[in-house]
Design a protein around this motif. Sequence first.
Motif, mmCIF file in Angstrom:
data_model
loop_
_atom_site.group_PDB
_atom_site.id
_atom_site.type_symbol
_atom_site.label_atom_id
_atom_site.label_comp_id
_atom_site.label_asym_id
_atom_site.label_seq_id
_atom_site.Cartn_x
_atom_site.Cartn_y
_atom_site.Cartn_z
ATOM 1 N N ARG A 25 1.033 -1.143 0.047
ATOM 2 C CA ARG A 25 -0.107 0.059 -0.040
ATOM 3 C C ARG A 25 1.028 1.265 0.084
ATOM 4 N N ILE A 26 0.746 2.057 -0.856
ATOM 5 C CA ILE A 26 1.451 3.375 -1.136
ATOM 6 C C ILE A 26 0.526 4.585 -0.625
ATOM 7 N N ILE A 27 0.988 5.214 0.398
ATOM 8 C CA ILE A 27 0.240 6.661 0.641
ATOM 9 C C ILE A 27 1.147 7.740 0.117
ATOM 10 N N ILE A 28 0.589 8.323 -1.010
ATOM 11 C CA ILE A 28 1.298 9.352 -1.929
ATOM 12 C C ILE A 28 0.791 10.791 -1.467
ATOM 13 N N THR A 29 1.654 11.547 -0.820
ATOM 14 C CA THR A 29 1.205 12.954 -0.771
ATOM 15 C C THR A 29 2.054 13.838 -1.481
ATOM 16 N N ASN A 30 1.547 14.739 -2.109
ATOM 17 C CA ASN A 30 2.349 15.559 -3.247
ATOM 18 C C ASN A 30 2.578 16.970 -2.443
ATOM 19 N N ASN A 31 3.770 17.010 -2.148
ATOM 20 C CA ASN A 31 4.208 18.385 -1.126
ATOM 21 C C ASN A 31 4.764 19.365 -2.202
ATOM 22 N N SER A 32 4.700 19.197 -3.500
ATOM 23 C CA SER A 32 5.126 19.921 -4.488
ATOM 24 C C SER A 32 4.242 21.015 -5.110
ATOM 25 N N MET A 33 4.734 21.864 -6.056
ATOM 26 C CA MET A 33 3.629 22.767 -6.637
ATOM 27 C C MET A 33 3.013 22.349 -7.817
ATOM 28 N N MET A 34 3.803 21.374 -8.281
ATOM 29 C CA MET A 34 3.249 20.697 -9.617
ATOM 30 C C MET A 34 2.492 19.448 -9.324
#
Lengths: 283, 741
Positions: free
Chosen positions: B466-475
């Motif tokens: 299971r992968i929890i992906i968080t996008n902490n970038s602006m793109m």
Amino acid sequence: MKTIKNILLMLSLLFVVTGCEGQIKNAKKETVKVYGNCGMCKKTIEKAANEKGVVKADWDIDSNMLTMTYDSAKTNPDAILKKVAYAGYDSDKFRAPDEAYDALHGCCQYDRPVKNTAKAESHDAHKGHDMAVSETKDVQGGLMDKVIASYFAVKDALVKSNGTAVATAAVELTKAIAAVPMDKMTKEQHTIWMKVLPAVKEDAEHIADTKDVKHQREHFTTLSANIYQVLKTFKTNEAVYYQKCPMFNDGKGANWLSKDKDIKNPYYGSAMLTCGSTVETLK
Amino acid sequence: MTKEYKNMIRMKLFITILSFFLGSIVVIAQNTKEYDLYINDTIVNYTGKQVKAIAINGKIPGPQLDFTEGDIAVIRVHNKMHHETSIHWHGLILPNEQDGVPYLTTAPIKGMSTHTYTFPIKQSGTYWYHSHTMLQEQVGMYGAFIIHKKGEPKLPEYTVLISDWSDENPHEIERSLHKATDWYAIKKGATQNYLEAAKEGYLGTKFKNEWKRMHAMDVSDVYYERFFINGKVDDEASQFKAGDKVRLRVINGSASTYFWLTYSGGKISVVGSDGEDVVPVEVDRLIVGTSEVYDVVVTIPDDNKAFEFIATSEDRIGHASLWLGQGVRQLKQPLPKLKYFEGMKMMNDMMTLGGNMKDMGMNMSLQKMDMNTVMYPEITGKAGAAKEIMDMKHSEHSGHGKSDTGIVTLNYSMLKAPKKTTLPDVPFRTLKFELTGNMNRYVWTINDKAVSEVDKILIKKGENIRIIITNNSMMRHPMHLHGHYFRVINEHGEYSPLKNVIDVMPMETDIIEFNASEEYGDWFFHCHILYHMMSGMGRIFTYEDSPPNPQIPDPEKALKVVYNDDKRYYLSAEIGLESNGSDGEIRLENTKNFAEVEWRLGFNDSSGYETEAHIGRYLDKKQFFAAYAGWDFRYHSSEESEKNLFGQASTQAKRAVACVGLIYMLPWFVETDLRVDHEGKTRLQFKRDDIPLTSRLRLWASWNTDFEYSAGSRYILTKYWSLSAHYDSDMGLGGGLVLTY
């Protein structure tokens, strides 16, 4: 002396850069039919087609012919006719989007060469909006009935970001506030009502006085907070949801009341329609 | 045991063996379908300019490969170029050595050689193939890979392979991105400069944005001259008639562009994603991420018109159209220009001063809340154009859906699998991936580490990941997993859809899970924006106890080649030739390190000569902070000995010193540079570069504790050349040209 020479050098360089405008280069001329009616059509068609230094267009009302003189290195008749179509005018190659045609002024709505034979899909997007104005019943024997109903009307108009409708609804709200029968309240209710009344009145009036949605929303924050106080004391039979937008007010957040559990954010409207969450359910 | 019973067992065994044999005969009888792909260097001319590209069988895109589920695919790739290549089969479930990632799973296809791929087709749907070697995908190496179900009825269908095209060499694009060029923004009209901000009443917003050390935000990085559907700006499919329900197999084969899909003939019914079926859902539009695939069904409503199916680039600077049907072309209103300052305002609220994104507790996920909506005039109302509409007196216009929210946009929570997609009942292992990066240096990573900076992630055959992906970038990032489907966990629970690409928007957190159902090998998980992948945004999953891969004879050496992708150095320079002398710097930098040479050379002794050379390294995650060491040399004929701010006497006449220093980027992009040389002399310098006053005019200024100062301006003429003028406390006033490479 050297400085002057430098300045002259810079200036001459600048001239080379800016001096390239003027006549249309690689000029080609083409004449095609563009459907339209009147002098206003002429203005719209030519404005859509013209591009300084690249396209010069002339549309003839009588013959419906559009003469385009264009820089063949930079554009082509198809690209120009597309722009004309986006402005609402059909040619034999491109048919304008229906919404662009419908948006034309009444006198410009020419007879289109190719009709829509398929049944137009009905725009039922608006369906249900009119029902939104509250049918809230029996808020403590109806004391706050009208106030809450007109509050919801203000809120719904804010969701649509329609400043005029907000103002109209707020006029109703001010009337409703003035008409609240204070003599029928319990002592506790009376105390609360007296406490919030000046602020609620002021906010409602401010919202009614302007058509600037931004300003209206600022007052709506405090208005909502006070109406919430009122509803806590006056109790409601029907569930009312106290909802929060975390972003408004520079990230300080702002709340509102709604009859719907689904979020429809009055602070940003369609921009962030579903932004927010329910923080409390009042019953 | 009776004799009869023994006989029976013997009989059973015989039958089993027999059926086994028969079974294998059936396998042998499977249909083998063969293709030959010839890869050639070629010259194309899309814009009036002749440019190098790569073609497959003489075409861009390459030929569509058609298969039926159960086929054995045999594809011979003949590399007719003098440099190496590869082909990856995007979305296919296949043995690891057939996956086509050069040096990782498959042998690279060397120049003038042939490589044969052989694998069984175990699935059906819309897929595609592309080069996985360097930036070849950008210049034409892609094609559709369509697998039909067995006995599938023949229904009207059409493949829509979308791509982006730039006349610029992709390596030059990549280098420019690492240099944070704003040339692409100038071309797009998206510099978001101070003058524009002031005019539109967003001056405060712009200042706050730069204060938080954000460069002008855009939804995509590269300026593309053209967008194509099947290699054409206008593709035609005139064979369809009124009433036809056409299945469009939409593949985003671009290198770095997301596309909005809209249709002038009515609603779009989404029936599949990434090759897998979904329960049909009707929308007005959808966005298809880089490398993502959607199958949609559109209806041809009318016979005397050709209806436009449009793919508009997310930055809305261009589009490609497919015309369905015959007759006058029924246009769809184009998506209006983005309101960049509204986006900037939103970003300001979301970004901390430290450069982290905060979602303000909104739990964003699955594209449900598109923060970019604040920039979409078709939903939030027009900004500048509002006046135009007003003076055309179209006040009745407002009632017609323009600012209404009647537009239904697809998001991942609307995707539902037709069958349960639950994984085998085995333990889950959870991984957390934070998508990180910084635009200033164009470094893209996961958990702040590039592919080359971390070990491969070991997985056990059969376990659930299971992968929890968080996008902490602006793109936004389209994350793609090779060789496996993952479930995108949404409100449909057991019916969560299967995908192999997930678009993760800024600030979103999404959960994906998959079963380690392969046998062995290394499987790449990466951002499919080509330039993000090449800068290191990915991870490699590797099955425990994998057998040696015969295609990779020297795995250690090969892995170094893979890692080298994100370790490369990029050269950049800014060289000024002005009437008072020459200023300039040349830099060589990669993800973490840099080397630079700077100079200020006057035309005579009294204006002086200075050079500095440093090597350094960025130290913090956001890369605001760097340390360096190097040497300075200066010669200045002025006699008087000056004292600096710290009371240290300056022996400016002639100095050659070694120095060490620290650089820190203050808010508003003020670069502070504190150094001390081996004689103990200290210097603190402040510099702000490239203040975007107008679209092409930049201002800059600097001051240091030796009381040297300078200020100047630059007017950008072309990508490489600018006019400049500046005043320097040593060299005086000057003007001339600047070369920016």
